[in-house]
Motif scaffolding. Structure first.
Motif, PDB file in Angstrom:
ATOM      1  N   VAL A  91      57.652  23.965  15.598  1.00 51.57           N
ATOM      2  CA  VAL A  91      56.709  23.007  16.156  1.00 51.57           C
ATOM      3  C   VAL A  91      56.865  22.122  15.271  1.00 51.57           C
ATOM      4  O   VAL A  91      57.059  21.692  13.619  1.00 51.57           O
ATOM      5  N   VAL A  92      56.588  20.122  15.186  1.00 52.03           N
ATOM      6  CA  VAL A  92      56.784  20.006  14.449  1.00 52.03           C
ATOM      7  C   VAL A  92      55.861  18.591  14.904  1.00 52.03           C
ATOM      8  O   VAL A  92      55.181  18.198  15.974  1.00 52.03           O
ATOM      9  N   GLY A  93      55.183  17.544  13.939  1.00 53.94           N
ATOM     10  CA  GLY A  93      53.762  16.794  13.921  1.00 53.94           C
ATOM     11  C   GLY A  93      53.055  17.269  12.987  1.00 53.94           C
ATOM     12  O   GLY A  93      52.765  18.237  12.810  1.00 53.94           O
ATOM     13  N   ALA A  94      52.241  16.190  13.277  1.00 55.99           N
ATOM     14  CA  ALA A  94      51.339  16.459  11.448  1.00 55.99           C
ATOM     15  C   ALA A  94      49.819  17.003  12.220  1.00 55.99           C
ATOM     16  O   ALA A  94      49.443  18.030  11.800  1.00 55.99           O
ATOM     17  N   ASP A  95      49.596  16.520  13.595  1.00 57.27           N
ATOM     18  CA  ASP A  95      48.640  17.563  14.439  1.00 57.27           C
ATOM     19  C   ASP A  95      49.238  18.777  14.518  1.00 57.27           C
ATOM     20  O   ASP A  95      48.531  19.168  16.295  1.00 57.27           O
ATOM     21  N   ALA A  96      50.587  18.753  14.931  1.00 57.07           N
ATOM     22  CA  ALA A  96      51.242  20.200  16.178  1.00 57.07           C
ATOM     23  C   ALA A  96      50.800  21.941  15.751  1.00 57.07           C
ATOM     24  O   ALA A  96      50.131  22.544  16.984  1.00 57.07           O
ATOM     25  N   PRO A  97      49.512  22.003  14.775  1.00 56.29           N
ATOM     26  CA  PRO A  97      49.098  23.158  14.390  1.00 56.29           C
ATOM     27  C   PRO A  97      48.149  23.478  14.974  1.00 56.29           C
ATOM     28  O   PRO A  97      47.771  24.661  16.097  1.00 56.29           O
TER      29      PRO A  97
END
Length: 291
Positions: free
Chosen positions: A183-189
């Motif tokens: 998963v990619v993205g600052a708020d992905a987790p």
């Protein structure tokens, strides 16, 4: 008719007089006085003793002494930590877990704070929750539920294993988790759980998923192992994912020369071909003349 002899009546009267004299004698009264004084003194001590300790400021001191003595006596009677049973541990580092438990064998078990230990254990990255119990006289039981990895989060410094809550796990071999989607993205987790649950609802499609990119903190683009991208809507992910499954079953869309399948609109689907397929469509090969 039977009549009691006079001598017998006289003896009974004499006995009653003697008993009355004994009951009201000085000795009997003295015994009663001593008994009343003893109970009065005991009652006063029970009431006034704690008050006196509190008034003089020595109550805490005496309580502390009593507590230390009680702990010492419990240890002498064998109530010390001799066994630590750990249940549910697979990935949690055992040394870190023992350090979080914080109780060494041989120390009094009655001093062990189960709530504080539980809080320390739940600070470990792999521990989702913990239950800590004392089983007298000498055993501590620690039951933990570990976090389950669901994805690899791509960061600027590498990949991090995360669970469904978005918690970043530690102390692992990355090679053990390379089959997880990225998963990619600052708020992905913190937003990956709902998306992954939707994708897993259709196992045959999920087996093709290699990664997911968070777009604009609102929605997801899914990448398949064949290089295709699926653009999902911000809402109703489950309906869009089911529509993709239906399109593939009816038109085998996932095995065609397609680069992007756009499912963001609920009533229509847009498809972008791969560059090669698009060029071939623009300039189809000319048929040669028959010989």
């Amino acid at each position: 008719m039977y009549s009691t002899p006079p001598s017998t009546l006289e003896e009974q009267a004499r006995e009653r007089r003697e008993k009355l004299e004994q009951r009201h004698s000085v000795g009997a009264n003295l015994k009663k006085l001593v008994r009343v004084f003893w109970w009065s003194s005991l009652t006063a001590l029970l009431i006034a003793g704690p008050f006196a300790l509190w008034y003089t400021g020595k109550a805490e001191k005496w309580y502390a002494v009593a507590e230390v003595e009680a702990i010492r006596l419990s240890a002498e009677f064998g109530m010390t930590v001799k066994n630590i049973e750990v249940r549910g541990r697979e990935k949690t580092d055992p040394e870190a877990l023992l350090a979080a438990i914080g109780q060494k064998p041989g120390t009094p078990i009655v001093t062990f704070d189960v709530d504080a230990a539980r809080e320390r254990i739940e600070q470990l990255s792999w521990v989702r929750n913990a239950v800590v119990e004392r089983r007298l006289p000498s055993t501590l039981i620690v039951s933990i539920t570990e976090r389950q990895p669901v994805a690899l989060w791509q960061t600027d410094t590498g990949h991090v294993v995360i669970d469904a809550d978005g918690a970043q796990l530690q102390n692992y071999e990355l090679g053990d988790y390379l089959d997880l989607p990225v998963v990619v993205g600052a708020d992905a987790p913190e937003n990956a759980s709902e998306m992954l649950t939707t994708l897993k609802s259709i196992p045959r499609l999920f087996d093709m998923v290699s990664g997911a990119q968070r777009i604009g903190n609102r929605r997801w683009n899914i990448q398949l192992s064949n290089g295709m991208f699926i653009r999902l809507p911000e809402e109703n992910l489950d309906k869009a994912w089911a529509r993709l499954d239906q399109l593939d079953q009816e038109h085998h869309i996932l095995s065609r020369d397609v680069l992007i399948v756009d499912l963001r609109l609920p009533d229509r689907t847009f498809v972008r071909l791969t560059p090669g397929a698009a060029e071939q469509r623009r300039n189809p090969p000319k048929k040669g003349n028959a010989a």
